[in-house]
Design a protein around this motif. Structure first.
Motif, PDB file in Angstrom:
ATOM      1  N   THR A 390       0.831  -1.195   0.000  1.00 51.09           N
ATOM      2  CA  THR A 390       0.000   0.000   0.000  1.00 51.09           C
ATOM      3  C   THR A 390       0.867   1.248   0.000  1.00 51.09           C
ATOM      4  O   THR A 390       1.839   1.340   0.764  1.00 51.09           O
ATOM      5  CB  THR A 390      -0.919   0.015   1.230  1.00 51.09           C
ATOM      6  OG1 THR A 390      -1.729  -1.158   1.211  1.00 51.09           O
ATOM      7  CG2 THR A 390      -1.806   1.245   1.237  1.00 51.09           C
ATOM      8  N   HIS A 391       0.504   2.213  -0.867  1.00 52.87           N
ATOM      9  CA  HIS A 391       1.214   3.489  -0.906  1.00 52.87           C
ATOM     10  C   HIS A 391       0.692   4.359   0.239  1.00 52.87           C
ATOM     11  O   HIS A 391      -0.480   4.730   0.286  1.00 52.87           O
ATOM     12  CB  HIS A 391       0.985   4.172  -2.249  1.00 52.87           C
ATOM     13  CG  HIS A 391       1.775   5.433  -2.421  1.00 52.87           C
ATOM     14  ND1 HIS A 391       1.412   6.407  -3.312  1.00 52.87           N
ATOM     15  CD2 HIS A 391       2.903   5.880  -1.809  1.00 52.87           C
ATOM     16  CE1 HIS A 391       2.284   7.401  -3.258  1.00 52.87           C
ATOM     17  NE2 HIS A 391       3.193   7.097  -2.337  1.00 52.87           N
ATOM     18  N   VAL A 392       1.597   4.732   1.169  1.00 57.07           N
ATOM     19  CA  VAL A 392       1.204   5.518   2.334  1.00 57.07           C
ATOM     20  C   VAL A 392       1.315   7.003   2.031  1.00 57.07           C
ATOM     21  O   VAL A 392       0.331   7.754   2.095  1.00 57.07           O
ATOM     22  CB  VAL A 392       2.059   5.150   3.563  1.00 57.07           C
ATOM     23  CG1 VAL A 392       1.667   5.993   4.768  1.00 57.07           C
ATOM     24  CG2 VAL A 392       1.921   3.662   3.871  1.00 57.07           C
ATOM     25  N   SER A 393       2.515   7.463   1.703  1.00 56.44           N
ATOM     26  CA  SER A 393       2.740   8.868   1.368  1.00 56.44           C
ATOM     27  C   SER A 393       4.108   9.008   0.739  1.00 56.44           C
ATOM     28  O   SER A 393       5.033   8.258   1.069  1.00 56.44           O
ATOM     29  CB  SER A 393       2.669   9.751   2.627  1.00 56.44           C
ATOM     30  OG  SER A 393       3.673   9.369   3.551  1.00 56.44           O
ATOM     31  N   ASP A 394       4.233   9.977  -0.152  1.00 53.13           N
ATOM     32  CA  ASP A 394       5.506  10.215  -0.841  1.00 53.13           C
ATOM     33  C   ASP A 394       6.042   8.889  -1.381  1.00 53.13           C
ATOM     34  O   ASP A 394       5.414   8.268  -2.212  1.00 53.13           O
ATOM     35  CB  ASP A 394       6.497  10.915   0.089  1.00 53.13           C
ATOM     36  CG  ASP A 394       6.029  12.287   0.506  1.00 53.13           C
ATOM     37  OD1 ASP A 394       5.354  12.945  -0.316  1.00 53.13           O
ATOM     38  OD2 ASP A 394       6.300  12.707   1.650  1.00 53.13           O
ATOM     39  N   SER A 395       7.210   8.467  -0.886  1.00 49.91           N
ATOM     40  CA  SER A 395       7.819   7.243  -1.396  1.00 49.91           C
ATOM     41  C   SER A 395       7.657   6.064  -0.444  1.00 49.91           C
ATOM     42  O   SER A 395       8.285   5.016  -0.647  1.00 49.91           O
ATOM     43  CB  SER A 395       9.315   7.473  -1.653  1.00 49.91           C
ATOM     44  OG  SER A 395       9.973   7.843  -0.456  1.00 49.91           O
ATOM     45  N   LEU A 396       6.833   6.198   0.582  1.00 52.71           N
ATOM     46  CA  LEU A 396       6.684   5.143   1.585  1.00 52.71           C
ATOM     47  C   LEU A 396       5.576   4.168   1.186  1.00 52.71           C
ATOM     48  O   LEU A 396       4.445   4.562   0.900  1.00 52.71           O
ATOM     49  CB  LEU A 396       6.365   5.751   2.948  1.00 52.71           C
ATOM     50  CG  LEU A 396       6.245   4.756   4.114  1.00 52.71           C
ATOM     51  CD1 LEU A 396       7.585   4.051   4.346  1.00 52.71           C
ATOM     52  CD2 LEU A 396       5.785   5.461   5.377  1.00 52.71           C
ATOM     53  N   TYR A 397       5.947   2.869   1.199  1.00 56.16           N
ATOM     54  CA  TYR A 397       4.999   1.793   0.925  1.00 56.16           C
ATOM     55  C   TYR A 397       4.999   0.828   2.107  1.00 56.16           C
ATOM     56  O   TYR A 397       6.020   0.669   2.785  1.00 56.16           O
ATOM     57  CB  TYR A 397       5.370   1.050  -0.358  1.00 56.16           C
ATOM     58  CG  TYR A 397       5.110   1.856  -1.616  1.00 56.16           C
ATOM     59  CD1 TYR A 397       3.986   1.625  -2.392  1.00 56.16           C
ATOM     60  CD2 TYR A 397       5.993   2.864  -2.002  1.00 56.16           C
ATOM     61  CE1 TYR A 397       3.744   2.370  -3.545  1.00 56.16           C
ATOM     62  CE2 TYR A 397       5.755   3.613  -3.146  1.00 56.16           C
ATOM     63  CZ  TYR A 397       4.634   3.361  -3.906  1.00 56.16           C
ATOM     64  OH  TYR A 397       4.384   4.109  -5.035  1.00 56.16           O
ATOM     65  N   THR A 398       3.859   0.160   2.318  1.00 62.20           N
ATOM     66  CA  THR A 398       3.740  -0.673   3.516  1.00 62.20           C
ATOM     67  C   THR A 398       2.936  -1.928   3.223  1.00 62.20           C
ATOM     68  O   THR A 398       2.113  -1.969   2.299  1.00 62.20           O
ATOM     69  CB  THR A 398       3.076   0.121   4.660  1.00 62.20           C
ATOM     70  OG1 THR A 398       3.116  -0.646   5.861  1.00 62.20           O
ATOM     71  CG2 THR A 398       1.624   0.439   4.330  1.00 62.20           C
ATOM     72  N   TYR A 399       3.195  -2.955   4.037  1.00 67.04           N
ATOM     73  CA  TYR A 399       2.386  -4.177   4.031  1.00 67.04           C
ATOM     74  C   TYR A 399       2.412  -4.745   5.439  1.00 67.04           C
ATOM     75  O   TYR A 399       3.469  -4.794   6.080  1.00 67.04           O
ATOM     76  CB  TYR A 399       2.910  -5.214   3.044  1.00 67.04           C
ATOM     77  CG  TYR A 399       2.070  -6.471   3.033  1.00 67.04           C
ATOM     78  CD1 TYR A 399       0.876  -6.525   2.327  1.00 67.04           C
ATOM     79  CD2 TYR A 399       2.457  -7.591   3.764  1.00 67.04           C
ATOM     80  CE1 TYR A 399       0.082  -7.658   2.329  1.00 67.04           C
ATOM     81  CE2 TYR A 399       1.670  -8.735   3.770  1.00 67.04           C
ATOM     82  CZ  TYR A 399       0.482  -8.761   3.059  1.00 67.04           C
ATOM     83  OH  TYR A 399      -0.305  -9.879   3.074  1.00 67.04           O
ATOM     84  N   THR A 400       1.252  -5.183   5.920  1.00 63.25           N
ATOM     85  CA  THR A 400       1.152  -5.717   7.277  1.00 63.25           C
ATOM     86  C   THR A 400       0.754  -7.190   7.235  1.00 63.25           C
ATOM     87  O   THR A 400      -0.275  -7.552   6.629  1.00 63.25           O
ATOM     88  CB  THR A 400       0.121  -4.934   8.108  1.00 63.25           C
ATOM     89  OG1 THR A 400       0.544  -3.574   8.203  1.00 63.25           O
ATOM     90  CG2 THR A 400       0.001  -5.510   9.514  1.00 63.25           C
TER      91      THR A 400
END
Length: 772
Positions: A390-400
C-alpha cells in the motif's frame, strides 16, 4: 529457434523478416522515448542477429536475453548447446568474452541461478480445439510438472476477444497452476494474439529470464487491434521468447514466424513426445549461463551499444551479437530501501508469534511506479504468496502481516517494484527467491554469527575465515562463505567446515586473493528450522604483496663510462606470509627516452617458503652502445610480464656513448644463481637472427622471443592476413642479444596473424594463431 515436428531441426536468424520491414519497420514508427525505454533494448537484441542461418556446427550459442536495468551493469543470458540440442555445461569465465562497441569488458560468468523462470502460459479455448481438450490439458500440466520449485507461471485462456482472460495470476504454486489448467474448455472464436499479449503482460513485470508458452492450433479471428507484429514487439521488448505447442489442425506459419523472431521454439509432435520436447525447453533455461559486466562506457547518452559475445571451447569459437539502447539518465530503475526499523530490528531480533507485523520501505523511481509487490511465505513452504503493498505517502509503501500469519519458525519475503517502462528491481537485489529476507518468530531464534574481520591480507596466499555460530533454540545445520573480488559481480559460495567449540572454518583460495582487487566476503548460517542469519559485507585489502623485492647497489651513485661498464648490487626477496608463494621475478631497464628494455634478468619462476628470504649478489653490464643519459633499473616480482606485485628501482647514468672494450657489448647479468630459476639469455650474443612465439596457438596472450646479432633499430609488428597492421610491439634501438615482447590479443577475433621482425638488412615472419 527450434522447429519440432517429431524430428528435431534447428534454424537461426529471422528468415521471414527483413531489414526494410518486420521488426525494424515497427521500430521506426514508435516514439523515440518509447523505443528507448520500453522495447528498443530487446528489440535491438533481435535485430542485431538478422542473418542467414549458419552452416551446421558442433555447437550452438544464443543470447536469449539482455538485461540492462542495472546499467552500467549489464546482464546477458546465454544458451550453449551441442549438436543434439543438449546444454553444454562446465563453462567458466575463461570460455566467454564480451565486447561492447569493440571494447573488451571484464566478464563475470555463472550458471543462471535456480531463482526461477517466469512463464506466461496461453491456452487456446476456441471452438476449433473441440476434440483436442485432453491433449491441451495434458500438454499444459506436463509442462507445469517439469517446472522447478521457484519457476512461476500465469495461465491465460483465450477464445473470443471478450472471453479472453487471466485465469491464474503469476505464482510458483504449481498446484494452483494445475488446478487452473484442469478447468480448460473449448468454445467460441480465437483471439490468438490477444491471448499471447495477455500472457506476455503477465510476465513483463517479473525478473529475467522470462518466456511464453502457447498451446494452440494457430488460428486467429478475434484479436481486435492485437496482431502478430504487435505481439512480437512486446515479446522482444521484455526479452521473452515465444514458444508454441501446435495442437489440433495447426496453421503453423505465424507460430513459426514469432518463434523465429523472438528466439523461441515451435513444437508440433505426437502427445507422447511432448515431455521430451518440454524438458528440452525447460532444460535450456535451467542450464543457461548468466554473464555480467560493467559497460566500458558508463555515460548515459541514450546511444545504441553493440555487444558481441564469444564462447570458446577446444576447436571451436561461437559468436552472437546483440544491441541495446543506453539510458538517458542514471539510476533509472526503481530503488527500494527498507526502513531502519525493518532493517535493524525485524530482521535482527525474533518477533512474537500471532501479532501483526508491518514491513515498510521507501521506493522511488524516475518514472511512474506501476506495481509494488511483496512476495512472502512461511519458512519451509515451497510457494510464495503475492501481495500488493500500500502506498502511504511520498515514497513510503507498507504491508502488514496479519496476527495469525506470524508463526514459528518464521516468515521470509522479498519486495519487487516495477515502473511503466517495465523496469523491475527487487530487494534483496540478487537472487531474491533463493535468498529472501527472513524474520524469525518466537520461540525460534535465528543463529548468531560471531566473526572478527581482517582489514588486510597478502595477495597470493589463502585467506582463512573462521566464525562461531550459536543458536539457543535449534541446532546449527550449516554455515557458508560467500566471496568475490571487487572486479566481480557474482558471489561464489563455499561450505564452511564445522570445528570444535561451535566454530566453522574455510579459506578463500590463494589464486582468488589477487593484488589488483580487494576481496569481499560475508557469512551465512542457518538452523534446522531453515532460519538464516547473514553478516554484513566485509572487505579485505589485498594490495599487500606477500613477496617484496629490494635492490641495493654496492656503491652509489652508479656512473657508467663511455666505453661501457658494469655495476654490482644485491637483490633480496622476502616472503612475509606464512604460506609458500610461487611467483616470477624479472628486471627491466627504462632507457633515457622513457622506453622499456628487457628483461635483462628473468623472468625467473621461483617459489619462496613462508617467512623465508634470500639474497643474491649480481652484476649488471651496460654496453658502450647504450645511449647516454639517466636510466632506471626496475626489479619486479609477480606474474610476468603483465602484473607486478611489488617493485624496487636503482638509478644509474651513462656518461656518454663510445666504443666499448672487450666484454662490454651487451646487457649481461651475472652472479649468484637463484634456486629453481632459469636466467634469461638476454645478455648473450645469439648465433642467429630468429623470431618465435610461445605459446602458439594462444588465447589471448603470448610472448615473442627474438634474437638479433647486432645492435640497431628494431621493429616488431603484427599484421592480419590482409596485410593491415594490427599493432606495433617494438619500434626502437635494441642491443644485440635475445629479447622478448608481450602481445595481448584480447580485442582481436580468432584467426591467423603475422608477426614481422625487421632490423637492418634482416627480416623474419612468424605465423601466429589466436584461438579463443
Amino acid at each position: 529457434m527450434h522447429l519440432e515436428t517429431g524430428i528435431e531441426s534447428q534454424t537461426r536468424g529471422f528468415p521471414s523478416l527483413t531489414r526494410n520491414g518486420g521488426i525494424l519497420q515497427i521500430e521506426v514508427t514508435m516514439s523515440w522515448t518509447a523505443c528507448l525505454y520500453r522495447w528498443l533494448p530487446a528489440l535491438l537484441l533481435a535485430a542485431g542477429t538478422l542473418c542467414a542461418p549458419p552452416a551446421a556446427r558442433a555447437l550452438e550459442m544464443n543470447v536469449s536475453t539482455l538485461d540492462f536495468v542495472r546499467f552500467p551493469e549489464i546482464h546477458l543470458y546465454v544458451q550453449v548447446k551441442d549438436s543434439a540440442g543438449n546444454p553444454v555445461t562446465g563453462l567458466t569465465d575463461g570460455n566467454f568474452e564480451v565486447f561492447e562497441n569493440g571494447l573488451p569488458a571484464i566478464v563475470d560468468t555463472r550458471v543462471a541461478p535456480l531463482g526461477g523462470t517466469s512463464y506466461g502460459l496461453a491456452l487456446d479455448c476456441s471452438g476449433s480445439m473441440t476434440g483436442f481438450q485432453t491433449q491441451v490439458i495434458n500438454a499444459c500440466t506436463t509442462f507445469i510438472n517439469l517446472m522447478l520449485p521457484l519457476d512461476q507461471a500465469s495461465i491465460v485462456f483465450f477464445e473470443n476477444y471478450s472471453g479472453t482472460r487471466v485465469v491464474q495470476l503469476m505464482t510458483n504454486n504449481h498446484d494452483l497452476l494445475t488446478a487452473a489448467a484442469l478447468t480448460y474448455y473449448a468454445n467460441g472464436l480465437t483471439a490468438l494474439w490477444y491471448g499471447y499479449t495477455l500472457a506476455l503482460q503477465e510476465a513483463q513485470y517479473e525478473l529475467s529470464p522470462r518466456a511464453m508458452v502457447g498451446f494452440t492450433d494457430g488460428q486467429d479471428n478475434s484479436s481486435g487491434s492485437h496482431t502478430l507484429q504487435s505481439t512480437q514487439l512486446l515479446a522482444l521488448g521484455i526479452g521473452a521468447p515465444v514458444n508454441t505447442v501446435g495442437l489440433g489442425g495447426v496453421y503453423a506459419p505465424p507460430l513459426i514466424q514469432i518463434a523465429n523472431a523472438t528466439r523461441g521454439s515451435y513444437i508440433q509432435t505426437v502427445p507422447d513426445s511432448l515431455e521430451y520436447y518440454f524438458s528440452k525447453i525447460v532444460t535450456a533455461y535451467r542450464n543457461q549461463y548468466e554473464l555480467a559486466y560493467i559497460s566500458p562506457d558508463t555515460g548515459t547518452y541514450g546511444n545504441f551499444r553493440s555487444v558481441q559475445v564469444r564462447v570458446s571451447v577446444p576447436g571451436e569459437m561461437l559468436t552472437d551479437s546483440v544491441r541495446y539502447g543506453s539510458p538517458w539518465v542514471s539510476n533509472f530503475e526503481p530503488s527500494i530501501t527498507l526502513t531502519p526499523h525493518v532493517q535493524d530490528t525485524l530482521l535482527v531480533a525474533s518477533q512474537p508469534a500471532n501479532t501483526a507485523l508491518t514491513i515498510n520501505a521507501w521506493i522511488t523511481d524516475n518514472d511512474v511506479l506501476t506495481r509494488i509487490m511483496i512476495r512472502h511465505r512461511h519458512i519451509g513452504d515451497p510457494f510464495y504468496n503475492h501481495s500488493v503493498m500500500t502506498h502511504v505517502s511520498d515514497s513510503l509503501y507498507t504491508y502488514t502481516f496479519l496476527p495469525g500469519y506470524l508463526t514459528s519458525p518464521g516468515v521470509e519475503f522479498y519486495l519487487q517494484a516495477s515502473d511503466s517502462y517495465y523496469h523491475t528491481t527487487t530487494s534483496p537485489l540478487a537472487d531474491p527467491g533463493q535468498y529472501p529476507y527472513r524474520i524469525a518468530v518466537l520461540p525460534n531464534q535465528a543463529p548468531a554469527i560471531s566473526h572478527t574481520p581482517v582489514a588486510s591480507w597478502p595477495a597470493g596466499t589463502a585467506f582463512p575465515v573462521t566464525c562461531t555460530v550459536t543458536d539457543s533454540t535449534q541446532g546449527v545445520v550449516q554455515a557458508s562463505l560467500f566471496y568475490r573480488n571487487t572486479s566481480e559481480i557474482f558471489w561464489t559460495e563455499m561450505d564452511m567446515a564445522a570445528a570444535p567449540g561451535n566454530a566453522w572454518t574455510t579459506a578463500i583460495p590463494a589464486n582468488q586473493m589477487v593484488i589488483s582487487y580487494d576481496m569481499q566476503y560475508r557469512i551465512r548460517a542457518w538452523d534446522n528450522q531453515g532460519t538464516v542469519s547473514l553478516t554484513p559485507i566485509y572487505q579485505v585489502d589485498t594490495g599487500v604483496s606477500p613477496v617484496q623485492i629490494t635492490m641495493t647497489p654496492a656503491a652509489a651513485p652508479i656512473q657508467i663510462p663511455a666505453a661501457g661498464g658494469s655495476f654490482d648490487y644485491t637483490v633480496g626477496l622476502n616472503n612475509s606470509g606464512a604460506a609458500a608463494v610461487s611467483f616470477d621475478a624479472w628486471v627491466m631497464v627504462t632507457l633515457p627516452n622513457g622506453s622499456p628494455y628487457g628483461p635483462v634478468l628473468g623472468p625467473l619462476a621461483l617459489t619462496l617458503p613462508g617467512q623465508a628470504a634470500l639474497t643474491r649478489a649480481r652484476t649488471q653490464s651496460v654496453p658502450a652502445s647504450a645511449p647516454a643519459g639517466d636510466y632506471l633499473y626496475l626489479g619486479h616480482v609477480g606474474d610476468a610480464p603483465f602484473a607486478p606485485w611489488h617493485s624496487d628501482t636503482l638509478a644509474f647514468t651513462k656518461l656518454s656513448t663510445g666504443v666499448g672494450g672487450p666484454g662490454v657489448t651487451g646487457w649481461h647479468n651475472t652472479g649468484e644463481s637463484f634456486p629453481g630459476g632459469t636466467v634469461s639469455s638476454a645478455g648473450q650474443i645469439p648465433g642467429r637472427f630468429s623470431l618465435s612465439l610461445s605459446p602458439n596457438p594462444f588465447n589471448p596472450r603470448t610472448v615473442a622471443k627474438y634474437e638479433i646479432r647486432e645492435a640497431g633499430h628494431v621493429t616488431l609488428r603484427v599484421y592480419d592476413t590482409a596485410g593491415r597492421e594490427v599493432r606495433t610491439l617494438v619500434n626502437g634501438w635494441k642491443e644485440a642479444g635475445t629479447h622478448t615482447a608481450a602481445f595481448d590479443g584480447s580485442g582481436l577475433c580468432s584467426g591467423v596473424y603475422l608477426m614481422r621482425l625487421e632490423t637492418g638488412n634482416h627480416a623474419e615472419i612468424c605465423k601466429m594463431v589466436l584461438l579463443k
